[in-house]
Design an enzyme around this catalytic site. Structure first.
Site, short mmCIF file in Angstrom:
data_model
loop_
_atom_site.label_atom_id
_atom_site.label_comp_id
_atom_site.label_asym_id
_atom_site.label_seq_id
_atom_site.Cartn_x
_atom_site.Cartn_y
_atom_site.Cartn_z
N GLU A 200 -35.29 -11.49 81.93
CA GLU A 200 -36.04 -12.11 83.01
C GLU A 200 -35.71 -11.72 84.34
OE1 GLU A 200 -36.52 -16.68 81.01
OE2 GLU A 200 -34.84 -16.34 82.32
N ARG A 293 -32.94 -32.14 72.50
CA ARG A 293 -31.82 -32.89 72.31
C ARG A 293 -31.43 -33.73 73.58
NH1 ARG A 293 -28.32 -30.45 75.56
NH2 ARG A 293 -28.19 -28.00 75.65
#
Length: 663
Positions: A200, A293
């Site tokens: 990125e 999560r």
């Protein structure tokens, strides 16, 4: 609702889940490795099941052993916490096969977001913008290097299956690309079993902002506002807060809307976090990843919403609808969390281990902890010990409360980053809410160092406590002779000649004259007077210094004192000077230079053999400790005279791995 729930985790998050289960009347089952047999989460649970040896790969990462423990204990549900198996599909499949509820989202949601390459593709299709980069299937070194240069340096090389700061490297110079790709892939393979990478563009002044989302199995999805987690070291968060400061209304709205778009695109059905990069200059928002999560930093969201997110997780997994709709969720005040880790911030955040001699929490703040006095911090797991959370009506109040609370906290034994956190919270850039992910490097370009305390003062205080603690605690004829010492001249104060040192430094010799509770300490710098006496609490010592009465946290033993004095928390080794001198002569070794471990860990690689020539600074070994890889370099140019280690071997701090004869 469930009657019995197994927690497939350890440390502070296991203790945190137990707290909510007690509130809901749910019986808890802890699991533990050999290293955690006496851990706090084991003591707090209603029952506990041993699942294997200390290394996580043989215990906490074994889904088969977790399932076996659940079946043997009668658990109807498993809460994975975060890390370990929390985003592993094999655990979910095993739960489904055995009729056990998994406290988390569906396997399809985890699969969609667990692969960072696929998650970015799904985000693009949902209209959520991402950082320019490469996430293709061709993982050859040639392709990854070419794509990095096409995107334009600097770039971030990141593990596709990663998280928690593992498998991530920033690359600014072309010659560093190949090594960064190799290291990131190796870390990713070791941590996640998947060495694939994505690349990125590095946003020059990035902020890390994330949105908490929640969905149920009835199609309802909401956000619970955002958190700023920009203060990081090695891509791991240290300070987190909610709501994010200094965002424009447009940027804040975009964050919430993008998070909801992505959650709806995958029919998300539990608690999750959508992470973004925000350009500090333009406030542009770029999707990073989604963590399927509970996050470490969830307490700040709980503080501003007044909700129990673990309870939400359990109720959603039991089939209930979301407790509140979007319009019913409110944000009140501001909250900041500090992660307290067992690390030496003054040594580049080097992990530390050992037994906690004293754990004293600050009053008035929330502390989510997995340890207590006597707990052992081992090299096998993450270095985080606790999270300290402050809430206030506004950001500055929360910030000041947290800094003050950390200032009042004491942890003796392994080093912690507590003093660093206090300094970070009080830095003007953070106080103004302007921190980016570059905050630590820009604030302390040469590395953080403690403002510390006068070393002569702390040596004097440690010596006084050590000698005062040597006196009998009970009455009797010997107690009445407070100044008696063998060989002491009649009518004069008894004198003790001591050797005192800290952190392996060369011992300094001091003379201490004792007269009742007065200790007169003399060294090369002059004379210091300390009054000290054992109090009712053996870990809190009444001390008088320069006219000030102080309550000093300290734990004394025959070999020294674990001491908190001002900003200093550490071990002072103390002994009689004549004994220390003899020991130094006996253990002195001459000749050669060695490559030693700076911390306990597992030898991941040895790059040399006996007889090899090496140059100073050459990487000769790799050590894995607390899930991080550290390169060990030769201190000199010379020839390898002995290799004392092999890959897979466990090493203690200070062990010699490779001996080198200097050229």
């Amino acid at each position: 609702m469930f009657d019995t729930l197994l927690i497939a985790n350890r440390g502070e998050i296991a203790c945190r889940i137990i707290r909510t289960c007690r509130k809901l009347g749910i019986r808890t089952v802890a699991v533990y490795s050999e290293a955690d047999a006496d851990a706090l989460h084991v003591r707090l649970a209603d029952t506990a099941v041993r699942i294997g040896p200390a290394p996580a790969r043989d215990s906490y990462l074994r889904a088969d052993r977790i399932i076996d423990a659940a079946l043997r204990s009668g658990a109807q549900a498993i809460h994975p916490g975060y890390g370990f198996l929390s985003e592993r599909l094999d655990l979910i499949a095993a739960c489904e096969a055995n009729g056990i509820a998994f406290i988390g989202p569906s396997a399809s949601a985890i699969e969609a977001m667990g692969d960072k390459i696929r998650s970015k593709q799904i985000a693009r299709e949902a209209g959520v913008p991402g950082v320019p980069g490469y996430d293709g299937a061709d993982q050859s070194l040639t392709t990854l290097k070419r794509e990095a240069l096409r995107i334009g340096l600097p770039v971030m090389v990141k593990a596709s299956a990663g998280g928690g700061g593992k498998g991530i490297r920033k690359v600014e110079m072309e010659p560093d690309l190949e090594a960064a790709i190799a290291t990131a892939s190796r870390e990713a393979e070791a941590a996640f079993g998947d060495g694939r990478l994505l690349i990125e563009k590095f946003v020059t002044r990035p902020r890390h902002v994330e949105v908490q989302v929640a969905g149920d199995r009835h199609g309802n999805i909401v956000h619970l506002f955002e958190r700023d987690c920009s203060v990081q070291r090695s891509n791991q968060k240290l300070l987190e807060e909610a709501p994010a400061p200094n965002l424009t209304p447009e940027a804040r709205t975009a964050l919430h809307e993008h998070a909801l778009k992505l959650a709806r695109a995958i029919s998300y059905d539990n608690l999750g976090t959508v992470e973004f990069l925000v350009d500090a200059a333009t406030q542009q928002v770029f999707f990073l990843e989604m963590n399927t999560r509970l996050q470490v930093e969830h307490p700040v969201t709980e503080a501003i919403t007044g909700l129990d997110l673990v309870e939400w997780q359990i109720r959603i997994a039991a089939g209930e609808t979301l407790p509140l709709g979007q319009d019913e969720i409110t944000c009140t005040g501001h909250a900041i969390e500090a992660r307290l880790t067992a690390e030496r911030a003054d040594e580049g955040f080097r992990p530390d281990t050992g037994t906690i001699a004293l754990w004293r929490e600050p009053e008035g703040l929330r502390v989510d902890s997995g340890v207590a006095t006597g707990s052992i911090v081992s090299p096998f797991y993450d270095s985080m010990l606790a999270k300290v959370i402050a809430h206030g009506p506004d950001r500055d109040t929360a910030r000041r409360r947290l800094a003050d609370g950390l200032d009042r906290m004491t942890v003796l034994g392994p080093a912690t980053i507590r003093p660093f956190l206090v300094d970070a919270l009080r830095e003007p850039v953070f106080a103004r809410g302007e921190a980016t992910t570059l905050f630590i490097g820009e604030t302390w370009p040469e590395g953080w160092q403690s403002s510390g305390s006068d070393p002569r003062q702390r040596e004097a205080v440690a010596a006084a406590i050590w000698l005062a603690g040597a006196r009998p605690a009970t009455g009797g004829p010997w107690r009445s002779l407070t100044d008696f010492r063998l060989l002491g001249a009649a009518g004069k104060p008894a004198a003790s000649h001591l050797a005192i040192s800290h952190a392996g430094q060369q011992a300094r010799h001091i003379k201490v004259e004792c007269l009742g509770n007065l200790f007169r300490v003399t060294d090369d710098g002059g004379e210091t007077e300390i009054r000290a006496a054992a109090g009712g609490d053996s870990t809190r010592w009444p001390v008088m210094h320069e006219g000030r009465r102080l309550a000093v946290d300290a734990v004394r033993d025959e070999a020294g004192v674990d001491l908190r004095w001002g900003a200093f928390e550490g071990r002072m080794e103390i002994g009689l000077a004549v004994v220390a001198a003899a020991a130094a002569r006996e253990t002195a070794q001459g000749g050669g230079d060695s490559v030693r471990t700076t911390m306990p860990g597992t030898v991941a690689a040895i790059h040399v053999t006996e007889g090899d020539s090496v140059v100073a600074g050459q990487v000769v070994a790799v050590l894995e400790s607390m899930k991080l890889f550290m390169e060990l370099k030769s201190p000199v140019t010379g020839r390898v005279s002995r290799v004392a280690a092999k890959p897979g071997m466990t090493a203690a701090a200070g062990d010699v791995l490779i001996a080198i004869a200097p050229a």
